[in-house]
Design an enzyme around this catalytic site. Structure first.
Site, PDB file in Angstrom:
ATOM      1  N   ASP A 293      -4.884   2.263  -4.097  1.00  0.00           N
ATOM      2  CA  ASP A 293      -3.421   2.254  -3.966  1.00  0.00           C
ATOM      3  C   ASP A 293      -2.959   0.962  -3.297  1.00  0.00           C
ATOM      4  O   ASP A 293      -1.915   0.920  -2.674  1.00  0.00           O
ATOM      5  CB  ASP A 293      -2.933   3.484  -3.178  1.00  0.00           C
TER       6      ASP A 293
ATOM      7  N   ASP B 104       0.860  -1.183   0.000  1.00  0.00           N
ATOM      8  CA  ASP B 104       0.000   0.000   0.000  1.00  0.00           C
ATOM      9  C   ASP B 104       0.900   1.238   0.000  1.00  0.00           C
ATOM     10  O   ASP B 104       1.875   1.297   0.748  1.00  0.00           O
ATOM     11  CB  ASP B 104      -0.890  -0.052   1.259  1.00  0.00           C
TER      12      ASP B 104
HETATM   13  N1  LIG Z   1      -4.220   9.052  -8.398  1.00  0.00           N
HETATM   14  C1  LIG Z   1      -5.061   8.068  -8.040  1.00  0.00           C
HETATM   15  N2  LIG Z   1      -5.497   8.007  -6.759  1.00  0.00           N
HETATM   16  C2  LIG Z   1      -6.306   6.999  -6.417  1.00  0.00           C
HETATM   17  C3  LIG Z   1      -6.739   6.038  -7.328  1.00  0.00           C
HETATM   18  N3  LIG Z   1      -7.545   5.167  -6.693  1.00  0.00           N
HETATM   19  C4  LIG Z   1      -7.618   5.578  -5.411  1.00  0.00           C
HETATM   20  N4  LIG Z   1      -6.867   6.694  -5.217  1.00  0.00           N
HETATM   21  C5  LIG Z   1      -6.671   7.448  -3.987  1.00  0.00           C
HETATM   22  O1  LIG Z   1      -5.839   6.726  -3.114  1.00  0.00           O
HETATM   23  C6  LIG Z   1      -5.979   7.270  -1.789  1.00  0.00           C
HETATM   24  C7  LIG Z   1      -5.862   6.153  -0.800  1.00  0.00           C
HETATM   25  O2  LIG Z   1      -5.712   6.700   0.439  1.00  0.00           O
HETATM   26  P1  LIG Z   1      -6.024   5.995   1.828  1.00  0.00           P
HETATM   27  O3  LIG Z   1      -6.435   4.574   1.565  1.00  0.00           O
HETATM   28  O4  LIG Z   1      -6.956   6.850   2.589  1.00  0.00           O
HETATM   29  O5  LIG Z   1      -4.689   5.883   2.565  1.00  0.00           O
HETATM   30  P2  LIG Z   1      -3.309   6.697   2.476  1.00  0.00           P
HETATM   31  O6  LIG Z   1      -3.511   8.152   2.281  1.00  0.00           O
HETATM   32  O7  LIG Z   1      -2.468   6.011   1.445  1.00  0.00           O
HETATM   33  O8  LIG Z   1      -2.721   6.489   3.910  1.00  0.00           O
HETATM   34  P3  LIG Z   1      -1.951   5.258   4.506  1.00  0.00           P
HETATM   35  O9  LIG Z   1      -2.376   4.051   3.701  1.00  0.00           O
HETATM   36  O10 LIG Z   1      -2.380   5.168   5.930  1.00  0.00           O
HETATM   37  O11 LIG Z   1      -0.495   5.519   4.386  1.00  0.00           O
HETATM   38  C8  LIG Z   1      -7.350   7.955  -1.778  1.00  0.00           C
HETATM   39  O12 LIG Z   1      -7.160   9.333  -1.651  1.00  0.00           O
HETATM   40  C9  LIG Z   1      -7.928   7.660  -3.168  1.00  0.00           C
HETATM   41  O13 LIG Z   1      -8.669   8.740  -3.695  1.00  0.00           O
HETATM   42  C10 LIG Z   1      -6.265   6.157  -8.681  1.00  0.00           C
HETATM   43  O14 LIG Z   1      -6.592   5.341  -9.563  1.00  0.00           O
HETATM   44  N5  LIG Z   1      -5.429   7.171  -8.980  1.00  0.00           N
END
Ligand SMILES: Nc1nc2c(ncn2[C@@H]2O[C@H](COP(=O)(O)OP(=O)(O)OP(=O)(O)O)[C@@H](O)[C@H]2O)c(=O)[nH]1
Length: 308
Positions: free
Chosen positions: A226, A182
């Site tokens: 992610d 992740d």
């Molecule tokens: N650029 C992009 N962002 C994405 C995509 N799919 C999901 N996201 C973003 O990925 C982010 C995932 O964040 P979280 O799961 O909240 O966790 P994090 O900010 O990585 O925090 P930690 O996992 O605790 O380190 C969210 O803001 C989603 O909007 C994508 O296809 N492209």
């Protein structure tokens, strides 16, 4: 001298029947949307139906009578010829996928059945091939299990393959590893650098995964925004940990700036591992939960870390 009248003659009704079946056969060959051809045992085409007009380099005047090595480039002709030889030598129908170029220079994949033609004594004198274009179906099948952004396998495929790999590992008495990865503070990355830049980060993660897990049988997936997963077998837990560490280091080594990801200040991954040993009968959900708990420990242990 035998009397000419002794020669067997066909009753006119039989002749009509033969002409009728010949007409049907010709209509079939002319209209079937598949490639149908015969070749002699030297690879010379002895019959080809009208659908061959779609093939690159096809010339109605010379196609029949030419050898496949004259008709196709060597890299195309060789596998075709190999399949013809197998059908003739093994005296049975064989099913293979074959590739040829169309007139518009696109490469197409065909599902082909090749079978021997035998005379009354059972001696093979030619082979017949019937080939249907499966390019679109194949592309659709690949698309349905592929993540568009990263070209890794998608979650749907993860669900299918997990069960298969678990069964295989049990059968082969191997240890299978489920790795979850992740991106650290990815929400903040998107907020700071924008979504398109975020997409590039996800593609960089996929590159590192392909770089690290490149052995045949290794499977890499993007299973959520992610969140990524790998299923791979190894000699044991230490080797799996070393591979996970390689993936972590690959991503950290790219030094992609991420000011919100303190203290690293560059994009990093947290990774969690679960081991699926043949003797442990855990369900897919339970194994996922174990890997997810390990990932949670990596996140809370400072991120940019591998946990088991
Ligand atoms: N650029 C992009 N962002 C994405 C995509 N799919 C999901 N996201 C973003 O990925 C982010 C995932 O964040 P979280 O799961 O909240 O966790 P994090 O900010 O990585 O925090 P930690 O996992 O605790 O380190 C969210 O803001 C989603 O909007 C994508 O296809 N492209």
């Amino acid at each position: 001298m035998p009397d000419r009248n002794d020669a067997p003659t066909l009753a006119s009704a039989e002749l009509d029947e033969l002409r009728e079946s010949d007409r049907i056969l010709r209509a079939l060959l002319d209209n079937a949307p598949v490639l149908i051809s015969t070749k002699d045992l030297q690879g010379t085409v002895t019959m080809a139906n009208r659908h061959f007009e779609i093939i690159d380099g096809y010339d109605a005047a010379s196609f029949v009578g030419s050898n496949i090595f004259q008709l196709f480039p060597r890299d195309i002709a060789e596998p075709l010829w190999r399949n013809d030889r197998r059908a003739a030598l093994e005296k049975r129908a064989i099913h293979e996928e074959e590739q040829v170029y169309h007139r518009d220079k696109t490469l197409h994949t065909y599902a082909t059945v090749k079978f021997p033609l035998m005379d009354a004594d059972g001696v093979v004198y030619a082979t017949c091939a019937v080939s249907a274009d499966i390019t679109d179906a194949r592309t659709a099948r690949i698309d349905s299990v592929t993540d568009e952004l990263t070209s890794l396998h998608n979650r749907r495929y993860y669900n299918v393959r997990f069960i298969e790999e678990q069964k295989r590992a049990r059968r082969d008495q191997r240890t299978l590893t489920l790795l979850l990865a992740d991106v650290d503070r990815f929400k903040e990355y998107n907020d700071t650098y924008g979504h398109p830049q975020g997409d590039k980060v996800l593609q960089a993660v996929a590159d590192c995964m392909r770089q690290t897990f490149h052995r045949s049988g290794d499977l890499c997936f993007r299973i959520g925004g992610d969140e990524f997963a790998c299923l791979f077998s190894s000699s044991g837990e230490e080797e799996s940990l070393a591979l996970a560490e390689q993936l972590r280091a690959c991503m950290a080594g790219r030094q992609i700036p991420h000011t919100g990801n303190q203290p690293m200040q560059h994009v990093s991954l947290s990774l969690g591992l679960a081991f699926i040993t043949p003797e442990v009968g855990l369900s897919q959900e339970e194994i996922y939960r174990l890997a997810d708990q390990a990932l949670y420990r990596a996140k809370h242990g400072g991120r940019n870390t591998v946990s088991r």
